[in-house]
Design an enzyme around this catalytic site. Sequence first.
Site, PDB file in Angstrom:
ATOM      1  N   LYS A 193      29.196  34.998  50.029  1.00 54.07           N
ATOM      2  CA  LYS A 193      29.840  33.874  50.710  1.00 54.07           C
ATOM      3  C   LYS A 193      31.156  34.383  51.278  1.00 54.07           C
ATOM      4  CE  LYS A 193      27.274  31.821  47.307  1.00 54.07           C
ATOM      5  NZ  LYS A 193      26.722  32.462  46.104  1.00 54.07           N
ATOM      6  N   HIS A 239      29.731  26.627  38.373  1.00 53.64           N
ATOM      7  CA  HIS A 239      29.153  27.547  39.353  1.00 53.64           C
ATOM      8  C   HIS A 239      30.094  28.708  39.648  1.00 53.64           C
ATOM      9  CE1 HIS A 239      27.319  28.672  43.352  1.00 53.64           C
ATOM     10  NE2 HIS A 239      26.235  28.460  42.635  1.00 53.64           N
ATOM     11  N   ASP A 284      39.161  35.869  63.188  1.00 56.89           N
ATOM     12  CA  ASP A 284      40.059  36.660  64.052  1.00 56.89           C
ATOM     13  C   ASP A 284      40.514  37.964  63.402  1.00 56.89           C
ATOM     14  OD1 ASP A 284      39.881  34.779  66.057  1.00 56.89           O
ATOM     15  OD2 ASP A 284      41.700  33.708  65.464  1.00 56.89           O
ATOM     16  N   LYS A 303      32.494  32.159  39.496  1.00 56.90           N
ATOM     17  CA  LYS A 303      32.309  33.567  39.162  1.00 56.90           C
ATOM     18  C   LYS A 303      33.682  34.242  39.228  1.00 56.90           C
ATOM     19  CE  LYS A 303      28.561  32.179  41.851  1.00 56.90           C
ATOM     20  NZ  LYS A 303      27.788  31.536  40.828  1.00 56.90           N
ATOM     21  N   HIS A 311      23.350  36.942  48.738  1.00 59.09           N
ATOM     22  CA  HIS A 311      24.020  35.908  47.951  1.00 59.09           C
ATOM     23  C   HIS A 311      25.509  35.816  48.254  1.00 59.09           C
ATOM     24  CE1 HIS A 311      25.080  34.049  43.875  1.00 59.09           C
ATOM     25  NE2 HIS A 311      24.160  33.242  44.356  1.00 59.09           N
ATOM     26  N   ASP A 357      44.267  40.760  31.016  1.00 60.24           N
ATOM     27  CA  ASP A 357      45.694  40.954  30.786  1.00 60.24           C
ATOM     28  C   ASP A 357      46.514  40.130  31.780  1.00 60.24           C
ATOM     29  OD1 ASP A 357      45.135  42.546  28.612  1.00 60.24           O
ATOM     30  OD2 ASP A 357      45.232  44.413  29.731  1.00 60.24           O
TER      31      ASP A 357
END
Length: 426
Positions: A132, A309, A137, A311, A130, A316
């Site tokens: 991404k 969508h 380089d 996450k 899952h 603080d």
Amino acid sequence: MSGPSAAQGGAARGERGAGSRWVPGNDFDLLENGEEFFPRVFNAIRAAKREVWLETFILFEDKIGLQLHAAVLEAARRGVTVHMLVDGFGSPDLSDRFVGELVEAGVHFRIFDPGRQLFGQRLNVLRRMHRKIVVVDGERAFIGGINYSADHVADFGPEAKQDYSVEVRGPLVAQMHAFVQDAVVPLKQRRRLRQWKQNKAAADTPHAGPAQALFVTRDNHNHTNDIERHYRIALRSARKRVVIANAYFFPGYRFVRELRRAAQRGVDVRLILQGQPDMPIVKTAAGLLYDHLLRAGVRIYEYCDRPLHGKVALVDDEWSTVGSSNLDPLSLSLNLEANVIIRDAGFNRRLYERLAHLMEHSCKQVEPEPKGRWEGLRLVRSYCVFHLMRWFPTWAGWLPRHEPEISLVDEAALATEASQRPSGAQ
């Protein structure tokens, strides 16, 4: 197309997993939605001089997928080494032409756990790749929740997703670079040298900014709960505020307990969850927790403009995280995930400003249900759900487990698959 073949006190308390070492000298640029993310990634690929590593759960053959395809082809044809890893469940319908052009140009195109089908349905739906991640380089990287599909840009319509990613520069990129290289190596060959290689590379990379950071992953072997554990460390250390924006929210008992304890000791704890979910069960599952959380003083906001969508989270004035991990059983106990955890006041402030704007302009605050005739039923429901969550990491471990296959697509395999396809099939 199917495949052919943590908070500052955490370290002091000894709560560090392998690889969880704060790396100084990094710079993070917050990217909101596809409008900011895709141009930055595609331009980075076009500017690549030596190599590109790309991992994604979803790659669709739509206008965004075709733009990525064009950027990768251009880089590969001028001699850049390109490695792509896509999930077999999340990216099941890529055409032979789409993949074949990449392979012909020299792209190392791999599929994580290419799935067999029974009566048109894929069987291996658990323990997905899952993540991404993009590394270019060995100098700049991207990580977050945004897939390569048109539903991450606003002109897709009401179902366009609200999401976040970051561009990374600095020594942490070296750790991410080592990780994506190791990810395509068989598990038995990578265990011993990975951490040494990551730490050495990070030490040799010039500083790019003021942020300390961790690159934290979740797998089904050595790092089964690292991401959740760093969340809980941060929640325990919270003294002022917590803001969590997460698409799929149904965490375990210990996570919910830390949220409640933070709110009960006076921390301003806010959750931004889906109000217009892409799957109705998402809102239903999260809603089972509302009463239990609201009673402890947690504030819950439902984002209603379009499907959420993202996450991301902050605690603080310094701690933040961005990545691929939801706060549900799939991400916390089954999927392969990756987050960055950032300790930097400037980035924390920028993320807070974006989330505060969402809460003020695009969210509906959930109010506690008034006491009434169904009060006892709500308490029983809350009690049952809460204690069910205590055991989900255990029962998740009982679900089907196998060593995933990573298949490298080559021209011979594409030709063989095409020859086996019924006449007239696409």
